[in-house]
Design a protein around this motif. Sequence first.
Motif, mmCIF file in Angstrom:
data_model
loop_
_atom_site.group_PDB
_atom_site.id
_atom_site.type_symbol
_atom_site.label_atom_id
_atom_site.label_comp_id
_atom_site.label_asym_id
_atom_site.label_seq_id
_atom_site.Cartn_x
_atom_site.Cartn_y
_atom_site.Cartn_z
ATOM 1 N N ARG A 13 31.893 24.861 28.429
ATOM 2 C CA ARG A 13 31.196 26.143 28.403
ATOM 3 C C ARG A 13 30.617 26.405 27.020
ATOM 4 N N GLN A 14 31.428 26.206 26.001
ATOM 5 C CA GLN A 14 30.978 26.441 24.632
ATOM 6 C C GLN A 14 29.863 25.479 24.230
ATOM 7 N N SER A 15 29.943 24.224 24.705
ATOM 8 C CA SER A 15 28.899 23.252 24.355
ATOM 9 C C SER A 15 27.548 23.633 24.951
ATOM 10 N N LYS A 16 27.566 24.393 26.035
ATOM 11 C CA LYS A 16 26.317 24.887 26.637
ATOM 12 C C LYS A 16 25.906 26.235 26.053
ATOM 13 N N GLY A 17 26.727 26.762 25.138
ATOM 14 C CA GLY A 17 26.411 28.041 24.519
ATOM 15 C C GLY A 17 26.529 29.224 25.461
ATOM 16 N N LEU A 18 27.418 29.111 26.438
ATOM 17 C CA LEU A 18 27.596 30.174 27.429
ATOM 18 C C LEU A 18 28.802 31.037 27.101
ATOM 19 N N THR A 19 28.710 32.310 27.449
ATOM 20 C CA THR A 19 29.884 33.183 27.394
ATOM 21 C C THR A 19 30.674 32.980 28.687
ATOM 22 N N GLN A 20 31.882 33.485 28.707
ATOM 23 C CA GLN A 20 32.676 33.420 29.931
ATOM 24 C C GLN A 20 31.958 34.171 31.052
ATOM 25 N N GLU A 21 31.335 35.278 30.715
ATOM 26 C CA GLU A 21 30.629 36.069 31.726
ATOM 27 C C GLU A 21 29.433 35.299 32.290
ATOM 28 N N GLU A 22 28.703 34.603 31.438
ATOM 29 C CA GLU A 22 27.548 33.825 31.908
ATOM 30 C C GLU A 22 27.992 32.687 32.823
ATOM 31 N N LEU A 23 29.075 32.015 32.459
ATOM 32 C CA LEU A 23 29.596 30.952 33.325
ATOM 33 C C LEU A 23 30.067 31.547 34.651
ATOM 34 N N ALA A 24 30.759 32.654 34.571
ATOM 35 C CA ALA A 24 31.238 33.314 35.793
ATOM 36 C C ALA A 24 30.076 33.652 36.724
ATOM 37 N N ASP A 25 28.996 34.169 36.166
ATOM 38 C CA ASP A 25 27.813 34.501 36.977
ATOM 39 C C ASP A 25 27.250 33.250 37.651
ATOM 40 N N GLN A 26 27.195 32.152 36.919
ATOM 41 C CA GLN A 26 26.671 30.895 37.479
ATOM 42 C C GLN A 26 27.534 30.389 38.637
ATOM 43 N N LEU A 27 28.842 30.628 38.542
ATOM 44 C CA LEU A 27 29.776 30.109 39.549
ATOM 45 C C LEU A 27 30.120 31.124 40.634
ATOM 46 N N GLY A 28 29.684 32.364 40.454
ATOM 47 C CA GLY A 28 29.977 33.390 41.448
ATOM 48 C C GLY A 28 31.414 33.866 41.428
ATOM 49 N N VAL A 29 32.002 33.890 40.238
ATOM 50 C CA VAL A 29 33.374 34.388 40.082
ATOM 51 C C VAL A 29 33.372 35.459 38.998
ATOM 52 N N SER A 30 34.497 36.103 38.793
ATOM 53 C CA SER A 30 34.586 37.116 37.740
ATOM 54 C C SER A 30 34.808 36.452 36.385
ATOM 55 N N PHE A 31 34.416 37.141 35.330
ATOM 56 C CA PHE A 31 34.658 36.574 33.999
ATOM 57 C C PHE A 31 36.151 36.517 33.713
ATOM 58 N N GLN A 32 36.934 37.404 34.372
ATOM 59 C CA GLN A 32 38.384 37.357 34.215
ATOM 60 C C GLN A 32 38.948 36.048 34.764
#
Length: 104
Positions: A13-32
């Motif tokens: 995630r960090q290597s793509k420069g994404l926040t947890q929230e951005e990754l969560a949005d991409q995967l359809g899950v919560s940032f939690q």
Amino acid sequence: MKLYLSENIKKLRQSKGLTQEELADQLGVSFQSVSRWENALSYPDIELIPEIAGFFEVSTDALMGVEKATVERNRAVDLKKIRMDEFNSMDEKLEYLREMHRKY
């Protein structure tokens, strides 16, 4: 076998420069959920593993750290052999140690 899923998700995630929230949005899950995965408090649903691997363009084995876990398991076996002194001579033991050094 220890899995490295939590560490790997965070690194990828960090290597793509994404926040947890951005990754969560991409995967359809919560940032939690992403936070819990990265802190090894929970794991993604088994059906989500291939989707996460695909998103990061890695194999599921790479995502979970199977190779690293296998190397660590093999190293532990080798070290046990050294501790148990399963050698016929000191030369044999030294050669085994040299081989371990080359491998690891």
